[in-house]
Scaffold this motif. Structure first.
Motif, PDB file in Angstrom:
ATOM      1  N   LYS A   2       0.836  -1.201   0.000  1.00  0.00           N
ATOM      2  CA  LYS A   2       0.000   0.000   0.000  1.00  0.00           C
ATOM      3  C   LYS A   2       0.880   1.263   0.000  1.00  0.00           C
ATOM      4  O   LYS A   2       1.730   1.413   0.874  1.00  0.00           O
ATOM      5  N   LEU A   4       1.207   5.550  -0.189  1.00  0.00           N
ATOM      6  CA  LEU A   4       0.559   6.853  -0.010  1.00  0.00           C
ATOM      7  C   LEU A   4       1.257   7.855  -0.922  1.00  0.00           C
ATOM      8  O   LEU A   4       2.481   8.017  -0.865  1.00  0.00           O
ATOM      9  N   ASP A  46      -3.412   5.413  -2.057  1.00  0.00           N
ATOM     10  CA  ASP A  46      -4.268   6.555  -1.740  1.00  0.00           C
ATOM     11  C   ASP A  46      -3.498   7.784  -2.170  1.00  0.00           C
ATOM     12  O   ASP A  46      -2.283   7.881  -1.945  1.00  0.00           O
ATOM     13  N   ARG A  48      -3.378  11.974  -1.955  1.00  0.00           N
ATOM     14  CA  ARG A  48      -3.881  13.138  -1.213  1.00  0.00           C
ATOM     15  C   ARG A  48      -3.168  14.397  -1.675  1.00  0.00           C
ATOM     16  O   ARG A  48      -1.959  14.383  -1.900  1.00  0.00           O
TER      17      ARG A  48
END
Ligand code: DQA
Length: 147
Positions: A2, A4, A46, A48
């Protein structure tokens, strides 16, 4: 695995913002590009974006125990933020720093990067492809570490 992906101030204005430096493609185009590369290497991600230094610090802190690595374009905070450097050092996640433009050929005030002091790699001047390179490199490192 995962990842970011963090983007700092004014990157939401890609397409509008100084297109001769940052190109004509939009932030939505960048997100679609990042998602495509992550799918290719089998990473969940993800993405952002924030214009606020403290929010970047919060997101880095919250990444601990959730993500395996970070790709960050801290934008203008690259050149000023000890707080972002400290947050990255605190969580200790493998981090790659990306810049769309080649900051080495730009103004003097862009010649310092605090984040570079803890990033495993810094990729600059390659536009969207710099994110692709960062994600692929991080994925390779993490695959090797998981073996
Ligand atoms: C940037 C370079 C920074 O100097 C600038 O403040 C940005 C974008 C880049 O992606 O080239 O906002 O990080």
């Amino acid at each position: 695995m995962k990842l970011l992906i963090l983007n700092g101030p004014n990157l939401n204005l890609l397409g509008l913002r100084e297109p001769d430096i940052y190109g004509k493609r939009t932030y939505a185009d960048l997100c679609a590009y990042i998602r495509g590369v992550c799918a290719e290497v089998g990473a969940d991600c993800d993405i952002r974006q924030t214009n606020h230094e403290g929010v970047l610090v919060d997101l880095i802190q919250q990444a601990y125990g959730v993500y395996d690595g970070i790709v960050i374009n801290p934008a203008a905070y690259t050149h000023t933020s000890v707080a972002i450097l400290d947050a990255l050092k605190a969580v200790g996640l493998p981090t790659v720093e990306v810049h769309l433009s080649d900051v080495r050929t730009r103004e003097d005030f862009r010649q310092v990067s605090y984040v570079s002091l803890c990033a495993r790699r810094t990729i600059m001047g390659r536009g969207f492809d710099g994110y692709g390179e960062a994600i692929r490199w991080l994925a390779e490192q993490l695959h090797a570490a998981f073996k």
